[in-house]
Design a protein around this motif. Structure first.
Motif, PDB file in Angstrom:
ATOM      1  N   THR A  57       0.817  -1.316  -0.061  1.00  0.00           N
ATOM      2  CA  THR A  57       0.018  -0.079   0.030  1.00  0.00           C
ATOM      3  C   THR A  57       0.857   1.422   0.018  1.00  0.00           C
ATOM      4  O   THR A  57       0.442   2.442  -0.538  1.00  0.00           O
ATOM      5  N   LEU A  58       2.027   1.169   0.695  1.00  0.00           N
ATOM      6  CA  LEU A  58       2.861   2.427   0.777  1.00  0.00           C
ATOM      7  C   LEU A  58       4.148   2.560   0.017  1.00  0.00           C
ATOM      8  O   LEU A  58       4.409   3.700  -0.436  1.00  0.00           O
ATOM      9  N   HIS A  95       5.036  14.914   4.057  1.00  0.00           N
ATOM     10  CA  HIS A  95       4.304  13.875   4.451  1.00  0.00           C
ATOM     11  C   HIS A  95       4.354  13.124   5.514  1.00  0.00           C
ATOM     12  O   HIS A  95       5.212  13.573   6.428  1.00  0.00           O
ATOM     13  N   ARG A  96       3.471  12.098   5.935  1.00  0.00           N
ATOM     14  CA  ARG A  96       3.730  11.577   7.167  1.00  0.00           C
ATOM     15  C   ARG A  96       4.606  10.204   6.998  1.00  0.00           C
ATOM     16  O   ARG A  96       4.483   9.619   6.348  1.00  0.00           O
ATOM     17  N   LEU A 154       5.562   7.139   8.735  1.00  0.00           N
ATOM     18  CA  LEU A 154       4.792   6.210   9.559  1.00  0.00           C
ATOM     19  C   LEU A 154       5.779   5.050  10.294  1.00  0.00           C
ATOM     20  O   LEU A 154       6.662   4.746   9.767  1.00  0.00           O
ATOM     21  N   GLU A 211      -1.818  11.324  18.465  1.00  0.00           N
ATOM     22  CA  GLU A 211      -3.012  11.634  17.416  1.00  0.00           C
ATOM     23  C   GLU A 211      -3.353  10.141  16.938  1.00  0.00           C
ATOM     24  O   GLU A 211      -4.231  10.398  15.958  1.00  0.00           O
ATOM     25  N   ALA A 223      -1.920   8.860  14.390  1.00  0.00           N
ATOM     26  CA  ALA A 223      -1.939   8.945  12.883  1.00  0.00           C
ATOM     27  C   ALA A 223      -0.468   8.450  12.266  1.00  0.00           C
ATOM     28  O   ALA A 223      -0.347   8.384  11.180  1.00  0.00           O
ATOM     29  N   ASN A 224       0.555   8.259  13.267  1.00  0.00           N
ATOM     30  CA  ASN A 224       1.860   7.805  12.795  1.00  0.00           C
ATOM     31  C   ASN A 224       2.428   6.562  12.850  1.00  0.00           C
ATOM     32  O   ASN A 224       3.254   6.238  12.426  1.00  0.00           O
ATOM     33  N   PRO A 241      -3.791   3.986  11.202  1.00  0.00           N
ATOM     34  CA  PRO A 241      -4.253   5.252  11.464  1.00  0.00           C
ATOM     35  C   PRO A 241      -5.731   5.249  10.291  1.00  0.00           C
ATOM     36  O   PRO A 241      -5.879   4.495   9.226  1.00  0.00           O
ATOM     37  N   ASP A 243      -6.931   7.270   8.126  1.00  0.00           N
ATOM     38  CA  ASP A 243      -6.695   7.390   6.399  1.00  0.00           C
ATOM     39  C   ASP A 243      -5.928   6.509   5.890  1.00  0.00           C
ATOM     40  O   ASP A 243      -5.744   6.633   4.771  1.00  0.00           O
ATOM     41  N   LEU A 244      -5.509   5.380   6.605  1.00  0.00           N
ATOM     42  CA  LEU A 244      -4.886   4.230   5.759  1.00  0.00           C
ATOM     43  C   LEU A 244      -5.983   3.141   5.796  1.00  0.00           C
ATOM     44  O   LEU A 244      -5.761   2.153   4.838  1.00  0.00           O
ATOM     45  N   ALA A 290      -7.167   2.384   1.913  1.00  0.00           N
ATOM     46  CA  ALA A 290      -6.133   1.577   1.119  1.00  0.00           C
ATOM     47  C   ALA A 290      -5.848   0.033   1.325  1.00  0.00           C
ATOM     48  O   ALA A 290      -5.592  -0.654   0.708  1.00  0.00           O
TER      49      ALA A 290
END
Lengths: 437, 437
Positions: free
Chosen positions: B125-126, B221-222, B224, B250, B252-253, B276, B278-279, B282
């Motif tokens: 995915t990343l 960008h983040r 991770l 958060e 998020a990371n 997270p 928003d992942l 995907a």
């Protein structure tokens, strides 16, 4: 300035190619409209699920500590040796030959999480962006998603009531060759029994022809046929067809895949593939990276029901149940749709789907009046346009995949009545609009 | 002219990047040397496998037709709602907080075929070819294979008895930034508890620092952190550490992943990831393409043993068993290796591995005299050089991963005796060669 949590995650290009296949929209619709009767869901009939058979198999696998420990330990990446060997016998039965004359060994039998994982592994192993796969139109929409996910190009081959048209396939390959693109052709994909979505069964002569065409156009490299036999055992009447695979004497050009999800249990999720010898390593290495083996316990459960004969007994019941439901849907189609001009449907001899074609003016997509009207009437279907690969603008728009898998017989009749009402109303709304405009 | 069957299959570029991780060589050695005691196998102790617990869970899941049907039907791509909700409670217990204060919801909990599938999904995915993942040296060799398989570049961060060195991590990111490559950095991978292979547990302060560093270098960008907590619950003594994940306020990371393969059964093969928000889409879309959901039945089994408390009781026994075996291996190391100059090893407080370093002159690879000598003495290990990402020539050559997972206590002692003999003989052969040359 943004905090780290507010910054975007950068996804891979792979990820941007991968789409959710519109299934989530359908599931969402299902959740929001709980009274809706679903002719869309691809689930299997809950009545067919082998609760007692699975319990007996689990009791047997876990009966002694020794056998239990074997099942609960890691298996190997290609899967349980016991099940792979059982499957050789099982597959030879399907092929009506001895295991010896199959001309393969257990190393070519690879166990996966449903046959879906095998389809995905094949795409990952063979296809680079821009590579070509030839598919029937319509075709299995999840596989179309797999192809899009690896950036492959698809070429759609027309299909009729005998399945994919070999003459058209040959012609397409000729055209590709004339464009000097033959080196990009890796795969021909065919759902060979009771196609999802069309319900059509590939005729025996076409099976042979497709293998011949794959071999004929294998010039510098081997063009493979990926035979998806997910519905092979869901035959309700009509001829028993040999597999496409059986026509490949050298066992070199056809990848065969099948699953126990439809005939036994999708929750146990055991599928398998039979692959040419020189594809075994690549598929296994890829699977090693993905999960180094599907659940070993489940493979032992399937091996147990195959060995005991419980599977075969269960299958006979499953077939009888689905045959009644197929008949119910065809009867309801006749009852509610036969007076509608321009509506036709396929009479499947197996599988789980009736494929219906409406007049061209009646588009069936999610964003079309017919779909909303259907939901309003309390029924859902899969829009046919989802079941094509390639550019959306080239797809037929007025077809529907209707599944008789989940609903019981009486509700199949009711769902078809509602759907016919929705079609009728959408059509008359169109006509009155035409008149008023 | 070649027949079609003789023509090559053209594999994808993906496929050529994917390697089999040398595991098949080890398995082959095991088959060819059946009397060999394996300190190499990453299997779990057969004695720990929950045969009775699984049978009771299966009986419970299949007790009524209604509950059985639910388990045997398709689940959803991210997995059983029941297990995902159970896992929120379970995870909150591990984190010593309430489910509310976790700050996540069940949609962020994704069920996979072992945690391995989650690791693979994250890579797919990343990571694009050329993207960067920072890993500890040594690191989990299967994950190193995943990184290689997507064409990612790896940067190895030195690791000591507290785990990955944050100062070195920060420095590496600074260097990457100065080379204008920060936009390619997607991931930092850490096996946070009782590392495979090093046995080291990341110290609490470093956990916090690693999250801070990921956030600090998240510029456009983040970046991770992928926290692999596969061995979290296999703690035998020492401090209980909060997760790396817990320091990411958060949510998020950090991507967190864990599995029930080591603590319950690898044959049931249920792992999970917490990702997270928003992942989620995907990862699920990718998983939808790969298998549209791991086995639902197995998820129900794990939900059942978590709910009933059988899991927790079983885990206590598993821990006690492994603690004895860890102690046996450390005692044997002391007994047989302490007089060997230049040999040292990590004392793990959990997990399944002792990481041993030999004098630099004693290389441990498959093609080295020590490995053959060990096999001759009837013992096998994983050469340490396999447990590094990046170019082979940069890797330390004189380390071994020794697993106490599979062998019983008395055979652990015997295996270590054999290994010490092999080390001694290889060393004296070297010395006499040096003298004679």
């Amino acid at each position: 300035m943004k905090t780290p949590a507010e910054l975007p995650i950068l996804m891979s290009q792979r990820s941007t190619l991968t789409k959710d296949l519109a299934i989530s929209f359908l599931m969402q619709q299902g959740v929001e409209n709980p009274d809706c009767l679903s002719l869309a869901a691809g689930l299997v009939d809950p009545e067919t699920l082998p609760v007692e058979e699975t319990l007996r198999a689990a009791q047997q696998v876990l009966a002694t500590r020794e056998s239990g420990i074997r099942a609960l330990q890691y298996g190997t990446t290609p899967g349980s040796a016991q099940l792979r060997s059982e499957l050789l016998t099982y597959f030879a039965d399907l092929e009506k030959c001895s295991t010896e004359s199959l001309g393969i060994d257990a190393s070519q039998m690879i166990l996966t999480t449903g046959s879906q994982q095998l389809l995905s592994l094949v795409c990952e192993t063979l296809l680079d962006p821009g590579d070509i796969c030839l598919v029937a139109g319509p075709t299995y929409f999840v596989f179309a998603g797999n192809l899009a996910g690896v950036g492959a190009r698809t070429v759609t081959i027309p299909s009729d009531d005998q399945g994919m048209d070999p003459a058209a396939l040959d012609h397409a390959l000729e055209q590709i060759a004339s464009m000097k693109e033959l080196h990009r052709v890796k795969l021909i994909y065919a759902v060979s029994y009771y196609d999802n979505p069309s319900g059509v069964c590939l005729s025996t002569s076409r099976r042979e022809q497709i293998v011949e065409i794959a071999k004929k156009w294998s010039r510098e490299h081997r063009i493979l046929v990926l035979e998806d036999a997910a519905y092979r055992e869901l035959r309700y009447d009509g001829e028993e067809h040999p597999s496409v695979w059986s026509f490949d004497q050298e066992r070199a050009n056809v990848i065969y895949t099948q699953t126990f999800s439809k005939t036994f249990s999708p929750g146990i999720r055991v599928g398998f593939g039979i692959v040419p010898k020189d594809l075994v390593t690549a598929i296994c290495e890829r699977k090693g990276n993905e999960d180094f083996g599907s659940a070993h316990f489940n493979q032992k459960l399937i091996a147990t029901v195959l060995r005991s004969g419980e599977y075969q007994g269960h299958l006979a019941k499953v077939r009888d149940g689905y045959r009644l439901k197929r008949d119910a849907m065809l009867a309801a189609a006749q009852k509610y749709f036969s007076d509608l001009p321009g509506v036709s449907w396929v009479h499947p001899k197996g599988g789980l789907y009736v494929w219906m074609t409406l007049p061209e003016s009646l588009e069936s997509g999610f964003d079309r009046p017919l779909f909303s009207q259907a939901v309003k009437h309390g029924v859902m279907y899969v829009p046919g346009e989802l079941c094509y690969a390639g550019p959306v603008e080239d797809r037929p728009r007025s077809q529907m995949r209707l599944s008789y898998g989940v609903l019981p017989v009486d509700l199949i009749d009711e769902a078809m009545r509602r759907l016919a009402d929705a079609v009728r109303e959408t059509q008359s709304a169109r006509t009155s609009n035409d008149v008023s405009s």
